[in-house]
Design a protein around this motif. Structure first.
Motif, PDB file in Angstrom:
ATOM      1  N   ASP A   1       0.833  -1.208   0.000  1.00  0.00           N
ATOM      2  CA  ASP A   1       0.000   0.000   0.000  1.00  0.00           C
ATOM      3  C   ASP A   1       0.865   1.254   0.000  1.00  0.00           C
ATOM      4  OD1 ASP A   1      -2.273  -1.571   0.002  1.00  0.00           O
ATOM      5  OD2 ASP A   1      -2.665  -1.313   2.158  1.00  0.00           O
ATOM      6  N   SER A   2       1.946   1.221   0.759  1.00  0.00           N
ATOM      7  CA  SER A   2       2.870   2.347   0.803  1.00  0.00           C
ATOM      8  C   SER A   2       3.495   2.579  -0.577  1.00  0.00           C
ATOM      9  CB  SER A   2       3.956   2.075   1.846  1.00  0.00           C
ATOM     10  OG  SER A   2       4.905   3.108   1.859  1.00  0.00           O
TER      11      SER A   2
ATOM     12  N   THR B   1       0.977   4.201  -2.898  1.00  0.00           N
ATOM     13  CA  THR B   1       0.837   5.624  -2.588  1.00  0.00           C
ATOM     14  C   THR B   1       1.981   6.413  -3.211  1.00  0.00           C
ATOM     15  OG1 THR B   1      -0.267   5.103  -0.511  1.00  0.00           O
ATOM     16  CG2 THR B   1       0.655   7.315  -0.714  1.00  0.00           C
ATOM     17  N   THR B   2       3.177   5.871  -3.103  1.00  0.00           N
ATOM     18  CA  THR B   2       4.353   6.529  -3.675  1.00  0.00           C
ATOM     19  C   THR B   2       4.224   6.623  -5.188  1.00  0.00           C
ATOM     20  OG1 THR B   2       5.745   5.719  -1.887  1.00  0.00           O
ATOM     21  CG2 THR B   2       6.869   6.410  -3.890  1.00  0.00           C
TER      22      THR B   2
ATOM     23  N   ASP C   1       1.407   6.469  -6.958  1.00  0.00           N
ATOM     24  CA  ASP C   1       0.259   7.306  -7.304  1.00  0.00           C
ATOM     25  C   ASP C   1       0.566   8.794  -7.200  1.00  0.00           C
ATOM     26  OD1 ASP C   1      -1.176   5.025  -7.772  1.00  0.00           O
ATOM     27  OD2 ASP C   1      -2.283   5.080  -5.875  1.00  0.00           O
ATOM     28  N   THR C   2       1.385   9.183  -6.259  1.00  0.00           N
ATOM     29  CA  THR C   2       1.663  10.606  -6.077  1.00  0.00           C
ATOM     30  C   THR C   2       2.972  11.028  -6.740  1.00  0.00           C
ATOM     31  OG1 THR C   2       2.795  10.197  -3.981  1.00  0.00           O
ATOM     32  CG2 THR C   2       0.426  10.668  -3.881  1.00  0.00           C
TER      33      THR C   2
END
Length: 104
Positions: free
Chosen positions: A89-90, A93-94, A96-97
């Motif tokens: 998940d981390s 997030t990395t 995706d952003t």
């Protein structure tokens, strides 16, 4: 936030014989005699690996007369899987952003 995975537990389960024991115990509770038959390992070698798994909390024992049965503690594997899920998940997030550290 830093996501961590238990390296000691990974090392313990990564051993081929211990992984085989975990996979066998995921299907049923077995005694040492059954595990020797299933794995082909020597009883003393198997006992050493079972001790490591027991001390790590991966398996627990259940005495039955003169035999000792071993059963898997699935919550330990679930916790490890959750650690990997949090790590994935981390990473998502990395990605995706598009976060990245600038080079000096």
């Amino acid at each position: 936030m830093m996501t961590s995975v238990d390296p000691d537990l990974i090392r313990i389960i990564a051993d081929p014989l211990r992984l085989q024991i975990v996979q066998l115990l995921a299907r049923e509770t077995l005694c040492t005699i059954h595990l020797v038959e299933e794995t082909g390992a020597r009883q003393t070698n198997l006992s050493n690996h079972l001790r490591v798994l027991r001390e790590a909390g991966v398996v627990e024992t259940e005495p039955c007369g003169r035999f000792t049965y071993y059963k898997l503690r699935p919550e330990v594997l679930t916790a490890l899987a959750e650690q990997f899920t949090a790590l994935a998940d981390s990473a998502r997030t990395t990605i995706d952003t598009s976060r990245k550290r600038p080079c000096p």
